[in-house]
Design a protein around this motif. Structure first.
Motif, short mmCIF file in Angstrom:
data_model
loop_
_atom_site.label_atom_id
_atom_site.label_comp_id
_atom_site.label_asym_id
_atom_site.label_seq_id
_atom_site.Cartn_x
_atom_site.Cartn_y
_atom_site.Cartn_z
N ASP A 126 5.13 11.48 17.49
CA ASP A 126 3.80 11.12 17.98
C ASP A 126 3.36 9.75 17.46
O ASP A 126 2.82 8.93 18.20
CB ASP A 126 2.76 12.17 17.54
CG ASP A 126 2.97 13.49 18.26
OD1 ASP A 126 3.69 13.51 19.27
OD2 ASP A 126 2.42 14.51 17.79
N LYS A 127 3.58 9.54 16.16
CA LYS A 127 3.17 8.28 15.53
C LYS A 127 3.92 7.11 16.17
O LYS A 127 3.36 6.03 16.36
CB LYS A 127 3.46 8.30 14.02
CG LYS A 127 2.63 9.29 13.24
CD LYS A 127 1.21 8.81 13.08
CE LYS A 127 0.33 9.92 12.51
NZ LYS A 127 -1.10 9.63 12.69
N ARG A 150 6.53 5.99 7.65
CA ARG A 150 7.46 5.89 6.52
C ARG A 150 7.26 7.04 5.54
O ARG A 150 8.22 7.62 5.03
CB ARG A 150 7.29 4.55 5.80
CG ARG A 150 8.35 4.37 4.73
CD ARG A 150 8.55 2.95 4.37
NE ARG A 150 7.42 2.44 3.63
CZ ARG A 150 7.40 1.24 3.06
NH1 ARG A 150 8.43 0.46 3.17
NH2 ARG A 150 6.34 0.84 2.42
N ASP A 151 6.01 7.41 5.29
CA ASP A 151 5.75 8.55 4.41
C ASP A 151 6.31 9.84 4.99
O ASP A 151 6.90 10.65 4.27
CB ASP A 151 4.23 8.70 4.19
CG ASP A 151 3.70 7.68 3.20
OD1 ASP A 151 4.53 7.08 2.48
OD2 ASP A 151 2.48 7.48 3.15
N LEU A 152 6.12 10.00 6.29
CA LEU A 152 6.62 11.23 6.94
C LEU A 152 8.15 11.28 6.87
O LEU A 152 8.73 12.33 6.64
CB LEU A 152 6.15 11.28 8.40
CG LEU A 152 4.65 11.52 8.61
CD1 LEU A 152 4.25 11.30 10.05
CD2 LEU A 152 4.27 12.92 8.18
N GLU A 153 8.78 10.11 7.04
CA GLU A 153 10.24 10.10 6.98
C GLU A 153 10.75 10.39 5.57
O GLU A 153 11.80 11.00 5.39
CB GLU A 153 10.78 8.76 7.51
CG GLU A 153 10.69 8.74 9.03
CD GLU A 153 11.31 7.51 9.66
OE1 GLU A 153 11.41 6.47 8.97
OE2 GLU A 153 11.67 7.59 10.84
N THR A 210 0.80 -1.22 0.00
CA THR A 210 0.00 0.00 0.00
C THR A 210 0.83 1.27 0.00
O THR A 210 0.34 2.33 -0.31
CB THR A 210 -0.94 0.03 1.23
OG1 THR A 210 -0.16 -0.33 2.37
CG2 THR A 210 -2.08 -0.94 1.05
N ALA A 211 2.09 1.17 0.33
CA ALA A 211 2.90 2.39 0.51
C ALA A 211 3.13 3.12 -0.80
O ALA A 211 3.32 4.33 -0.81
CB ALA A 211 4.23 2.06 1.16
N LYS A 212 3.13 2.43 -1.91
CA LYS A 212 3.46 3.05 -3.19
C LYS A 212 2.46 4.13 -3.59
O LYS A 212 2.82 5.14 -4.17
CB LYS A 212 3.52 1.99 -4.29
CG LYS A 212 4.82 1.22 -4.26
CD LYS A 212 4.74 0.03 -5.19
CE LYS A 212 5.90 -0.94 -4.95
NZ LYS A 212 5.67 -2.24 -5.54
N SER A 213 1.22 3.92 -3.27
CA SER A 213 0.18 4.84 -3.73
C SER A 213 0.31 6.22 -3.11
O SER A 213 -0.08 7.20 -3.72
CB SER A 213 -1.20 4.26 -3.41
OG SER A 213 -1.31 4.05 -2.02
N THR A 214 0.87 6.32 -1.93
CA THR A 214 0.95 7.62 -1.27
C THR A 214 2.23 8.37 -1.62
O THR A 214 2.34 9.55 -1.40
CB THR A 214 0.88 7.47 0.26
OG1 THR A 214 1.79 6.44 0.64
CG2 THR A 214 -0.51 7.11 0.70
N CYS A 262 2.67 2.48 10.75
CA CYS A 262 3.99 2.28 10.14
C CYS A 262 4.05 2.96 8.77
O CYS A 262 5.04 3.61 8.43
CB CYS A 262 4.30 0.79 9.97
SG CYS A 262 4.76 -0.02 11.49
N GLU A 263 2.99 2.82 7.99
CA GLU A 263 2.97 3.45 6.67
C GLU A 263 3.04 4.96 6.79
O GLU A 263 3.77 5.62 6.04
CB GLU A 263 1.68 3.08 5.94
CG GLU A 263 1.68 1.66 5.42
CD GLU A 263 0.31 1.26 4.89
OE1 GLU A 263 -0.39 2.13 4.31
OE2 GLU A 263 -0.06 0.09 5.05
N GLU A 264 2.30 5.50 7.72
CA GLU A 264 2.31 6.96 7.91
C GLU A 264 3.70 7.43 8.30
O GLU A 264 4.19 8.45 7.80
CB GLU A 264 1.31 7.36 9.00
CG GLU A 264 -0.13 7.28 8.55
CD GLU A 264 -1.09 7.67 9.67
OE1 GLU A 264 -1.08 8.84 10.07
OE2 GLU A 264 -1.81 6.78 10.18
#
Ligand SMILES: [Zn+2]
Length: 140
Positions: free
Chosen positions: A44-45, A75-78, A10-14, A71-73
């Motif tokens: 926070d996450k 990774r996107d934030l990082e 799912t990570a690719k889409s974001t 975890c996905e959030e």
């Protein structure tokens, strides 16, 4: 490890939305502020994630989809933090090229960044930052 395998699907889409968002930011100051805010959200996450993982552990379960979503959030934030890092480095490098006298400059850079100068003795055109006049050889 089904919990982590799910992430890659799912990570690719974001990922695509991130670049256009950070293009709006143009000064290093704003980039730094944005980065600090994102780092705060990551913190926070991670706290949330720690709670969820520990709850699962305490119940003898595997962390569920809620933990995976966090975890996905994270990774996107990082990724956003890394993008901002890169942007700040690029801006810094550009600033040094224009301002620094030791950096080699193209003709176009010279025309844009430095006013034309003339030798005070003979009036010949002198390269900005040059130490000697190409016309008469006097030290500037
Ligand atoms: Zn001269």
């Amino acid at each position: 490890m089904s919990f982590f395998k799910k992430l890659t699907d799912t990570a690719k889409s974001t990922a695509n939305t991130l670049s256009s968002k950070s293009q709006e930011l143009y000064t290093a100051g704003r980039l730094k502020i944005e980065q600090t805010q994102i780092e705060g959200r990551i913190k926070d996450k991670k706290t949330q994630l720690g709670d969820l993982v520990y709850q699962a552990y305490a119940l003898g379960q595997e962390p569920g989809s809620a933990a995976a979503a966090i975890c996905e959030e994270i990774r996107d934030l990082e990724k956003q933090v890394a993008e901002l890092d890169q942007k700040m480095q690029e801006e810094q490098a550009q600033g040094q090229q224009v301002q620094g006298q030791q950096a080699p400059l193209s003709e176009q850079d010279l025309q844009q960044s430095a006013p034309a100068a003339n030798c005070p003795r003979c009036g010949a055109m002198v390269e900005p930052g040059g130490k000697f006049c190409p016309g008469c050889g006097s030290q500037l």
